[in-house]
Each structure stands twice: as structure tokens, then as C-alpha cells.
Enzyme design. Structure first.
Site, mmCIF file in Angstrom:
data_model
loop_
_atom_site.group_PDB
_atom_site.id
_atom_site.type_symbol
_atom_site.label_atom_id
_atom_site.label_comp_id
_atom_site.label_asym_id
_atom_site.label_seq_id
_atom_site.Cartn_x
_atom_site.Cartn_y
_atom_site.Cartn_z
ATOM 1 N N ARG A 238 0.797 -1.241 0.000
ATOM 2 C CA ARG A 238 0.000 0.000 0.000
ATOM 3 C C ARG A 238 0.822 1.280 0.000
ATOM 4 O O ARG A 238 1.910 1.321 0.589
ATOM 5 C CB ARG A 238 -0.928 0.001 1.221
ATOM 6 C CG ARG A 238 -1.995 -1.076 1.115
ATOM 7 C CD ARG A 238 -2.872 -1.188 2.335
ATOM 8 N NE ARG A 238 -3.889 -2.217 2.103
ATOM 9 C CZ ARG A 238 -3.670 -3.526 2.229
ATOM 10 N NH1 ARG A 238 -2.477 -3.983 2.600
ATOM 11 N NH2 ARG A 238 -4.626 -4.399 1.958
ATOM 12 N N HIS B 96 -0.789 -2.517 -4.592
ATOM 13 C CA HIS B 96 -0.212 -3.396 -5.613
ATOM 14 C C HIS B 96 -0.234 -2.795 -7.029
ATOM 15 O O HIS B 96 -0.603 -3.467 -8.004
ATOM 16 C CB HIS B 96 -0.937 -4.749 -5.618
ATOM 17 C CG HIS B 96 -0.676 -5.590 -4.391
ATOM 18 N ND1 HIS B 96 0.463 -5.490 -3.627
ATOM 19 C CD2 HIS B 96 -1.426 -6.577 -3.792
ATOM 20 C CE1 HIS B 96 0.417 -6.351 -2.623
ATOM 21 N NE2 HIS B 96 -0.714 -7.016 -2.697
ATOM 22 N N HIS C 135 3.436 -12.652 -6.059
ATOM 23 C CA HIS C 135 2.283 -12.863 -5.190
ATOM 24 C C HIS C 135 1.682 -14.267 -5.295
ATOM 25 O O HIS C 135 0.451 -14.432 -5.305
ATOM 26 C CB HIS C 135 1.231 -11.797 -5.512
ATOM 27 C CG HIS C 135 0.393 -11.404 -4.344
ATOM 28 N ND1 HIS C 135 -0.521 -12.254 -3.761
ATOM 29 C CD2 HIS C 135 0.332 -10.258 -3.633
ATOM 30 C CE1 HIS C 135 -1.118 -11.634 -2.759
ATOM 31 N NE2 HIS C 135 -0.614 -10.420 -2.658
ATOM 32 N N ASP D 201 -0.633 -10.379 8.235
ATOM 33 C CA ASP D 201 -0.567 -9.659 6.964
ATOM 34 C C ASP D 201 0.378 -8.478 7.200
ATOM 35 O O ASP D 201 -0.041 -7.325 7.177
ATOM 36 C CB ASP D 201 -1.976 -9.191 6.549
ATOM 37 C CG ASP D 201 -1.986 -8.572 5.166
ATOM 38 O OD1 ASP D 201 -0.935 -8.575 4.501
ATOM 39 O OD2 ASP D 201 -3.057 -8.074 4.762
ATOM 40 N N GLU E 112 6.199 -12.411 0.360
ATOM 41 C CA GLU E 112 6.507 -11.452 -0.700
ATOM 42 C C GLU E 112 7.744 -10.646 -0.314
ATOM 43 O O GLU E 112 7.705 -9.875 0.648
ATOM 44 C CB GLU E 112 5.322 -10.508 -0.890
ATOM 45 C CG GLU E 112 4.010 -11.220 -1.165
ATOM 46 C CD GLU E 112 2.809 -10.340 -0.815
ATOM 47 O OE1 GLU E 112 2.708 -9.233 -1.349
ATOM 48 O OE2 GLU E 112 1.989 -10.773 0.006
#
Ligand code: GAL
Length: 362
Positions: free
Chosen positions: A92, A117, A188, A260, A327
Site C-alpha cells: 500500500r 499493488h 504474489h 498480513d 513477498e
């Protein structure tokens, strides 16, 4: 969230599940295979890894990434970025805004108040030129035009995939620009080392080489703090079953509905030095995956937004937390966070990022 290729003007000509034309551009599926039978398929549409077959402890090959069996499914499913290449900026950017030398740039706010993204028409939703190099190597290129999705500079991008005979999937990203810009690319794939669609990943054992992580606010934007993982559910410095602390009363787990978060990798030095980022083991299949990178951060996403409504390539529902993403990246929102490592790319330098996923039995 909606997908780019739903507008009425889009013309899709389907010749087979993957050999498709979108607005006159050809989409293809490419296969790489090494001497051990490890195999990937990848499409030039968003450079999405469509399948990845890896042996278990008995030598049985299973597909360990989530995905679909046709381009149509990729086009018509709400955006979840299965297997995608993410750019120009992974994760973000707060309020979709950043400044370079006093000039403010405004991006697509495709995730609530924020840019996520690379935007709706980010790299994951675009068709790339492919060049097959050998049975185990392929590269993809694209010129991302000045102001594409709001980012400055004509960006010349190359992504190189290699499957080595030591069962490594190596992804190398390169980019140059004609105007100072920002770049932060990542991969991803949603992995489940038991096989896609085969239940939860909360029984996998994870180690992350990070003493600190970047907590987020209620808008999923880093607060700027590099917080110690010690005495928190984010402590993966020693191998830990993912589900161990998932139900703990922890504000960060509540905000993100689970894991996350970006982890601050301990041994980060510079873009010339590869470091060990993480290791993850699936006790049931014996598969182990190690992650190496030259990046300072690693996003561990535990599949919190999977609901079971999405049906995958082998007709199984992709249920809550049935996959994880690891990631490699610079930290989220770095362009607005002066104390994070810098993501600026100037015309005189080359962006170079590496992510290696290495598979073996443990
Ligand atoms: C992750 C991100 C998550 C979510 C996911 C896609 O990379 O950290 O917050 O956006 O992608 O659903």
C-alpha cells in the site's frame, strides 16, 4: 474490487483456456521444467504463476500454488493477485499519494483510501512480451509509460524466471527509468505446501529471519515504527507452527484479521547481497520452502481474505487461510515514510530485485 478486463469495449477471443487474445494482444502459457520434474507454468498475462509442481517426501508431484485453469477465470474473479507479478509498487501507498522533489503524484485508490499493488491496471493485469531462453528460463519485458497508473517516468522493466536443477525458482526484476520514480516489485503466489486446495496452512511451520516488523494502523498503513517481535505473535525467529498464536488477543492481528505484515529482515545489506528471509515446512508432505532475497522486507500474508467462495483450478474451494504469501519487498508506504529504506529509482541507476523460492524435503 473489480477487474480491468470487464469493460464492454474489451474484446476477448478464446482459442483455448490460455491461448487467448485480449484487445488484439496474445496471451500464452509457458512451461519450464528441470531435471527433477519440478515444473512451472506461467502466463504473460500479469506474469502469473499458474502452477508449480514440486515433489513430496515420496516423490509425488503436487501443484502447490493457488490459481485457475483458464484466463477467463483470472479475468472474471475479483482481484486476489493469484501468482501475479506486482508493480510498480507492491503493497500500500497511503491515500495513493507521494511526492518526489516537491512534485506530488496521485495514484489510483483501489483499496479503500489507499493504493494497493500498483493499481487496478498494475503489472498483474497487463500483457507482457515473452522471450523463451531455454527449457528452464524465460524473460518478460514491458515499457510502462510515463504516468501509467499515475507513476512518473517511462519505466523499462524486465522480469526473468529460472528453474534451477537445485529446485529453486529464481525471479529477477530489473528496471530503468528516464525520470526519477519509485519501484517496488514483488511476487504474489499463494502457496500451500500440501497442495492447492488442500486445507489450512496454519499447520505449516514458519521461520522468519526478522527481529522486528512494521505494525500498521486501522487503514493498513505502517505506523512508521519498527517494533520488536519478541514476546508477540510475530516472533517467528525460531520455527513456529503458524496457527500457534493466531487467536491471541493482539491488536495487530485484529487489525489485519490475522498475519498480513511486513517483517524487517535482519541481515539486509544492499541489492548485491542475498540473505535468507524465511523457511517454511509442511509436516504432512515433508515439503520445505526457503526464501532468499536482496530486499529489506518480507510480507507474510496468511490468506485471511480467502473465504471459500473462490473455486480453484481443480474445483476445490479456496478456504480461509488455505494459502500463504511470502513477498520479498521494500516496506509498504516507503515513499511516505522517511525512516524506511528508500524506493526511489533515478535515471542513472538500475532497479534490481531478486526473490528465490527453494524447495527440498525436510
Ligand atoms: C497482500 C496484502 C494483503 C491483501 C493481499 C491481496 O499482499 O498484504 O493486505 O491485499 O495482498 O488480497
Amino acid at each position: 474490487m473489480s477487474n480491468i478486463f470487464t469493460p464492454k469495449s474489451t474484446k476477448i477471443i478464446e482459442k483455448s483456456n490460455f491461448a487467448t487474445e485480449i484487445n488484439g494482444k496474445s496471451i500464452r502459457l509457458y512451461k519450464l521444467k528441470n531435471i527433477n520434474g519440478v515444473e512451472i507454468t506461467i502466463t504473460n498475462f500479469g506474469l502469473k504463476l499458474v502452477s508449480l509442481y514440486v515433489p513430496d517426501r515420496d516423490g509425488k508431484l503436487d501443484d502447490i500454488v493457488l490459481g485457475f485453469s483458464s484466463i477467463k477465470d483470472y479475468l472474471h474473479t475479483d482481484e486476489i493477485y493469484f501468482g501475479a507479478t506486482i508493480g510498480r509498487y507492491g503493497n500500500r501507498i497511503a491515500k495513493g499519494k507521494f511526492s518526489i522533489n516537491g512534485t506530488e503524484y496521485v495514484l489510483d485508490n483501489n483499496n479503500g483510501n489507499n493504493h494497493l499493488h500498483g493499481g487496478t491496471n498494475g503489472f498483474h493485469n497487463l500483457i507482457w512480451d515473452a522471450e523463451v531462453i531455454s527449457d528452464t528460463e524465460i524473460q518478460f519485458t514491458r515499457i510502462s509509460k510515463d504516468m501509467e497508473e499515475g507513476y512518473p517516468g517511462n519505466l523499462d522493466v524486465r522480469v526473468h524466471y529460472q528453474l534451477t536443477d537445485s529446485n529453486e525458482l529464481k525471479i529477477n526484476y530489473y528496471a530503468t527509468t528516464d525520470k526519477t520514480t519509485i519501484v517496488n516489485m514483488t511476487h504474489h503466489s499463494y502457496f500451500n505446501l500440501s497442495g492447492e486446495g488442500n486445507g489450512t496452512i496454519n499447520n505449516h511451520i514458519l521461520t522468519i529471519n526478522a527481529d522486528r516488523f512494521t505494525p500498521v494502523n486501522y487503514d493498513h498503513i505502517p505506523t512508521g515504527e519498527l517494533a520488536p517481535v519478541a514476546h508477540t505473535p510475530f516472533d517467528f525467529r525460531n520455527p513456529k507452527v503458524i496457527g500457534t498464536d493466531i487467536k491471541s488477543d493482539n491488536e495487530q492481528l485484529t487489525i489485519s484479521r490475522g498475519y498480513d505484515h511486513n517483517f524487517v529482515l535482519n541481515d539486509y545489506k544492499n541489492k548485491d547481497t542475498l540473505i535468507v528471509a524465511a523457511k517454511i515446512t509442511d509436516p504432512s508432505s515433508g515439503r520445505v520452502m526457503e526464501v532468499f532475497t536482496n530486499e529489506p522486507g518480507l510480507q507474510f500474508y496468511g490468506g485471511n481474505f480467502l473465504t471459500g467462495k473462490t473455486i480453484g483450478k481443480s474445483d476445490k474451494p479456496y478456504t480461509h487461510r488455505s494459502a500463504f504469501c511470502l513477498e520479498t519487498q521494500h516496506f509498504p508506504d516507503s515513499p511516505n515514510q522517511p525512516n524506511f529504506p528508500c524506493t526511489l529509482l533515478k535515471p542513472e541507476s538500475t532497479y534490481r530485485s531478486t526473490c528465490i523460492y527453494k524447495f527440498f524435503i525436510g
